[in-house]
Scaffold this motif. Structure first.
Motif, PDB file in Angstrom:
ATOM      1  N   VAL A 180       7.241 -50.769  43.727  1.00  0.00           N
ATOM      2  CA  VAL A 180       5.911 -50.845  43.140  1.00  0.00           C
ATOM      3  C   VAL A 180       5.350 -52.265  43.130  1.00  0.00           C
ATOM      4  CG1 VAL A 180       6.754 -51.099  40.762  1.00  0.00           C
ATOM      5  CG2 VAL A 180       4.487 -50.096  41.185  1.00  0.00           C
ATOM      6  N   ASP A 181       6.195 -53.266  42.940  1.00  0.00           N
ATOM      7  CA  ASP A 181       5.681 -54.640  42.900  1.00  0.00           C
ATOM      8  C   ASP A 181       5.052 -55.035  44.227  1.00  0.00           C
ATOM      9  OD1 ASP A 181       6.442 -54.955  40.293  1.00  0.00           O
ATOM     10  OD2 ASP A 181       8.300 -56.019  40.731  1.00  0.00           O
ATOM     11  N   LYS A 182       5.688 -54.660  45.337  1.00  0.00           N
ATOM     12  CA  LYS A 182       5.153 -54.955  46.664  1.00  0.00           C
ATOM     13  C   LYS A 182       3.845 -54.198  46.881  1.00  0.00           C
ATOM     14  CE  LYS A 182       5.072 -56.519  50.900  1.00  0.00           C
ATOM     15  NZ  LYS A 182       4.806 -57.960  51.187  1.00  0.00           N
ATOM     16  N   ILE A 183       3.818 -52.931  46.481  1.00  0.00           N
ATOM     17  CA  ILE A 183       2.623 -52.106  46.660  1.00  0.00           C
ATOM     18  C   ILE A 183       1.462 -52.687  45.850  1.00  0.00           C
ATOM     19  CG2 ILE A 183       1.618 -49.812  46.314  1.00  0.00           C
ATOM     20  CD1 ILE A 183       4.459 -48.672  46.725  1.00  0.00           C
ATOM     21  N   LEU A 184       1.738 -53.076  44.624  1.00  0.00           N
ATOM     22  CA  LEU A 184       0.700 -53.675  43.784  1.00  0.00           C
ATOM     23  C   LEU A 184       0.189 -54.983  44.384  1.00  0.00           C
ATOM     24  CD1 LEU A 184       2.255 -53.083  40.245  1.00  0.00           C
ATOM     25  CD2 LEU A 184       0.237 -51.956  41.208  1.00  0.00           C
ATOM     26  N   LYS A 185       1.095 -55.759  44.956  1.00  0.00           N
ATOM     27  CA  LYS A 185       0.694 -57.016  45.592  1.00  0.00           C
ATOM     28  C   LYS A 185      -0.256 -56.751  46.753  1.00  0.00           C
ATOM     29  CE  LYS A 185       2.525 -61.103  47.940  1.00  0.00           C
ATOM     30  NZ  LYS A 185       3.740 -61.778  48.466  1.00  0.00           N
ATOM     31  N   LYS A 186       0.061 -55.711  47.544  1.00  0.00           N
ATOM     32  CA  LYS A 186      -0.790 -55.383  48.687  1.00  0.00           C
ATOM     33  C   LYS A 186      -2.162 -54.873  48.231  1.00  0.00           C
ATOM     34  CE  LYS A 186      -0.098 -55.874  52.188  1.00  0.00           C
ATOM     35  NZ  LYS A 186      -0.297 -57.098  53.002  1.00  0.00           N
ATOM     36  N   MET A 201      -3.858 -45.383  48.001  1.00  0.00           N
ATOM     37  CA  MET A 201      -3.271 -44.047  48.145  1.00  0.00           C
ATOM     38  C   MET A 201      -1.742 -44.115  48.065  1.00  0.00           C
ATOM     39  SD  MET A 201      -5.701 -41.654  48.761  1.00  0.00           S
ATOM     40  CE  MET A 201      -5.127 -40.443  49.929  1.00  0.00           C
ATOM     41  N   VAL A 202      -1.151 -45.157  48.641  1.00  0.00           N
ATOM     42  CA  VAL A 202       0.302 -45.347  48.549  1.00  0.00           C
ATOM     43  C   VAL A 202       0.704 -45.550  47.089  1.00  0.00           C
ATOM     44  CG1 VAL A 202       2.244 -46.854  49.161  1.00  0.00           C
ATOM     45  CG2 VAL A 202       0.523 -46.271  50.884  1.00  0.00           C
ATOM     46  N   LEU A 203      -0.089 -46.346  46.367  1.00  0.00           N
ATOM     47  CA  LEU A 203       0.191 -46.582  44.946  1.00  0.00           C
ATOM     48  C   LEU A 203       0.114 -45.289  44.146  1.00  0.00           C
ATOM     49  CD1 LEU A 203       0.701 -48.472  42.567  1.00  0.00           C
ATOM     50  CD2 LEU A 203      -1.768 -48.862  42.447  1.00  0.00           C
ATOM     51  N   LYS A 238       3.039 -40.949  41.437  1.00  0.00           N
ATOM     52  CA  LYS A 238       3.011 -39.478  41.353  1.00  0.00           C
ATOM     53  C   LYS A 238       1.724 -38.980  40.688  1.00  0.00           C
ATOM     54  CE  LYS A 238       6.882 -39.174  43.430  1.00  0.00           C
ATOM     55  NZ  LYS A 238       6.921 -40.606  43.821  1.00  0.00           N
ATOM     56  N   LEU A 239       0.624 -39.647  41.056  1.00  0.00           N
ATOM     57  CA  LEU A 239      -0.692 -39.264  40.546  1.00  0.00           C
ATOM     58  C   LEU A 239      -1.501 -38.674  41.695  1.00  0.00           C
ATOM     59  CD1 LEU A 239      -2.831 -39.236  38.296  1.00  0.00           C
ATOM     60  CD2 LEU A 239      -3.456 -41.563  38.994  1.00  0.00           C
ATOM     61  N   PRO A 240      -1.725 -37.354  41.707  1.00  0.00           N
ATOM     62  CA  PRO A 240      -2.477 -36.723  42.801  1.00  0.00           C
ATOM     63  C   PRO A 240      -3.906 -37.251  42.901  1.00  0.00           C
ATOM     64  CG  PRO A 240      -1.313 -35.087  41.491  1.00  0.00           C
ATOM     65  CD  PRO A 240      -1.248 -36.378  40.721  1.00  0.00           C
ATOM     66  N   LEU A 241      -4.390 -37.358  44.097  1.00  0.00           N
ATOM     67  CA  LEU A 241      -5.756 -37.827  44.334  1.00  0.00           C
ATOM     68  C   LEU A 241      -6.767 -36.932  43.630  1.00  0.00           C
ATOM     69  CD1 LEU A 241      -7.816 -39.649  45.778  1.00  0.00           C
ATOM     70  CD2 LEU A 241      -7.625 -38.135  47.768  1.00  0.00           C
ATOM     71  N   LYS A 242      -6.480 -35.636  43.571  1.00  0.00           N
ATOM     72  CA  LYS A 242      -7.448 -34.717  42.980  1.00  0.00           C
ATOM     73  C   LYS A 242      -7.671 -35.005  41.500  1.00  0.00           C
ATOM     74  CE  LYS A 242      -4.230 -30.886  41.972  1.00  0.00           C
ATOM     75  NZ  LYS A 242      -3.969 -29.454  42.250  1.00  0.00           N
ATOM     76  N   GLU A 243      -6.703 -35.621  40.829  1.00  0.00           N
ATOM     77  CA  GLU A 243      -6.896 -35.972  39.423  1.00  0.00           C
ATOM     78  C   GLU A 243      -7.870 -37.140  39.283  1.00  0.00           C
ATOM     79  OE1 GLU A 243      -3.497 -36.304  36.940  1.00  0.00           O
ATOM     80  OE2 GLU A 243      -2.435 -34.611  37.862  1.00  0.00           O
TER      81      GLU A 243
END
Length: 230
Positions: free
Chosen positions: A165-171, A203-205, A210-215
């Motif tokens: 998650v830290d890498k994803i948040l950085k991106k 979208m990767v984040l 585990k949060l669906p886009l539809k929410e």
């Protein structure tokens, strides 16, 4: 191809012009370093080096639109490449066959015409997104979820999930900054590329959380207010 014959620039990069092997249409122009070039030769699929992310990326790792290499050539100076490929899908992240889809001459004529008339160019109806345009977001969500489950080696999405998650948040933060810079520079061409990168990493984040886009879309629907005409 002998790598000793090639001349990489001061950053260790060499430009690669990617063409459709059948039509000879230029699909994209990217950069390779020695490692991505070796991977391209070994796998017979295009690998590039991202100057903004400063890391390797495998074309089609996220979208599935890989490029099978048919032939690779270098010029007489050895400082640029031509890569002939058999594409599995569109080369451009926008869904266009080629990244070179904008006609500069036509856009110049339109701008000159607008300036001479003293009018402001307004968006036409066909410039607004339709429901079918959002299919790519739904496909991307499924692809990212599949990448997290299968973790295919060499895929950039796999790399992000492995780093956590830290890498994803950085991106996400980096891409958001790039969007701001492009907007401040009034550069619509750069802005659409950076906005696409931001949406992908967001979208990767969402998948990592585990949060669906539809929410997220449901929240937008709740915020929607009826217009005065309704």
């Amino acid at each position: 191809m002998n790598l000793k014959d090639l001349k990489f620039d001061a950053n260790g990069l060499i430009p690669a012009v990617v063409q459709d092997a059948t039509t000879r249409e230029v699909l994209t122009v990217a950069y390779m370093n020695e490692e991505s070039l070796r991977k391209s030769l070994e796998t017979r699929e295009t690998w590039f080096y991202s100057r903004s992310r400063q890391e390797l990326w495998h074309k089609g790792a996220t979208s599935g639109n890989t490029q099978k290499i048919v032939e690779m050539k270098y010029d007489c100076d050895g400082d640029s490449l031509v890569v002939l490929v058999d594409p599995a899908g569109p080369a451009c992240h926008t869904g266009a066959v080629s990244c070179f889809s904008e006609n500069l001459l036509e856009r110049s004529v339109e701008r000159d015409s607008a300036e001479s008339s003293g009018s402001t160019v307004k968006r036409s109806d066909d410039q607004f997104a339709s429901l079918s345009d959002f299919d790519v977001m739904l496909e991307l969500e499924k692809t990212i979820a599949k990448r997290e489950q299968e973790m295919p080696e060499g895929a950039y999405t796999t790399y992000l999930f492995e780093k956590g998650v830290d890498k994803i948040l950085k991106k996400v933060g980096e891409e958001a900054s790039e969007v701001i810079i492009a907007a401040k520079n009034r550069d619509p061409e750069e802005l659409k590329w950076e906005a696409a990168d931001l949406l992908y990493h967001l979208m990767v984040l969402l998948q990592e959380q585990k949060l669906p886009l539809k929410e997220v879309l449901a929240v937008l629907n709740k915020r929607k207010k009826p217009s005065a005409e309704e």
